[in-house]
Design a protein around this motif. Sequence first.
Motif, short mmCIF file in Angstrom:
data_model
loop_
_atom_site.label_atom_id
_atom_site.label_comp_id
_atom_site.label_asym_id
_atom_site.label_seq_id
_atom_site.Cartn_x
_atom_site.Cartn_y
_atom_site.Cartn_z
N LYS A 134 0.83 -1.19 0.00
CA LYS A 134 0.00 0.00 0.00
C LYS A 134 0.86 1.25 0.00
CE LYS A 134 -3.32 -2.54 2.76
NZ LYS A 134 -3.82 -2.75 4.10
N LYS A 135 0.20 2.40 -0.04
CA LYS A 135 0.92 3.67 0.00
C LYS A 135 1.76 3.76 1.27
CE LYS A 135 -2.89 6.19 2.10
NZ LYS A 135 -3.74 7.33 2.04
N HIS A 136 2.68 4.72 1.28
CA HIS A 136 3.53 4.91 2.45
C HIS A 136 2.64 5.19 3.67
CE1 HIS A 136 6.78 5.10 -0.36
NE2 HIS A 136 6.57 6.34 -0.73
N GLU A 137 2.96 4.54 4.79
CA GLU A 137 2.22 4.78 6.01
C GLU A 137 2.64 6.11 6.62
OE1 GLU A 137 2.34 1.40 8.65
OE2 GLU A 137 1.65 0.06 7.06
N THR A 174 6.09 6.81 8.11
CA THR A 174 7.28 6.82 7.25
C THR A 174 7.29 8.00 6.27
OG1 THR A 174 6.25 5.41 5.56
CG2 THR A 174 7.50 4.31 7.30
N ILE A 175 6.15 8.62 6.06
CA ILE A 175 6.05 9.66 5.02
C ILE A 175 7.04 10.79 5.26
CG2 ILE A 175 4.56 11.47 4.10
CD1 ILE A 175 2.23 9.48 4.32
N GLU A 176 7.11 11.30 6.47
CA GLU A 176 8.00 12.44 6.74
C GLU A 176 9.46 12.09 6.43
OE1 GLU A 176 9.40 15.35 10.39
OE2 GLU A 176 7.52 14.24 10.59
N GLY A 177 9.90 10.91 6.86
CA GLY A 177 11.28 10.52 6.60
C GLY A 177 11.57 10.31 5.13
N ILE A 178 10.69 9.61 4.45
CA ILE A 178 10.88 9.38 3.01
C ILE A 178 10.91 10.72 2.27
CG2 ILE A 178 9.78 8.44 0.92
CD1 ILE A 178 8.85 6.07 2.72
N GLU A 179 9.95 11.59 2.56
CA GLU A 179 9.91 12.89 1.89
C GLU A 179 11.14 13.74 2.22
OE1 GLU A 179 6.11 14.55 2.94
OE2 GLU A 179 5.07 13.40 1.37
N LEU A 188 9.57 0.19 6.69
CA LEU A 188 10.89 0.60 7.18
C LEU A 188 11.94 0.44 6.07
CD1 LEU A 188 12.53 1.69 9.51
CD2 LEU A 188 12.72 -0.64 10.39
N VAL A 189 11.82 -0.61 5.27
CA VAL A 189 12.74 -0.81 4.15
C VAL A 189 12.65 0.39 3.19
CG1 VAL A 189 13.21 -2.20 2.08
CG2 VAL A 189 12.79 -3.31 4.28
#
Length: 152
Positions: free
Chosen positions: A10-13, A16-21, A128-129
């Motif tokens: 599914k989409k980023h939870e 995790t969104i803040e870190g990925i962005e 997390l990956v």
Amino acid sequence: MAIRILAIGKKHESWTIEGIERYESRLKKPFNCEWVLLPHSALNDEAARQEESERILARCNDREFVILLDERGDEIDSPQMSRLLDSTFTAGRSVTFIIGGAYGVDDRVHQRADYIWSLSPLVFPHQLVRLILTEQLYRAQSITAGHPYHHD
């Protein structure tokens, strides 16, 4: 040339969104990312692995350099990953990372992969990956650019 990430799920939870962005916003070409999220299979075990692997392979082409994330792959450090990506881009190829589903991927995906990379011998949740991979892409870019983000 760019980096594409094929991930089952599914989409980023939200956690995790803040870190990925954060890390994606720092990436510059050719290290910028495109996420392609493919749905989980409704099947179980081997049937799910096969169905999800078919979805992944349908999105791969012969020109790209495919890196499969798998805990049984090669464990390399960040400078080695930076060199691998840099040499791939220098050769004029785009990079596609694959993050399989809960049941993993089948032998066809392993055979298609140009490189199989283990982030760790530990098994991590897929969300997390995604975050770790995005940070490592930023770190690889920083190493290539000689930026002080990475310290040996």
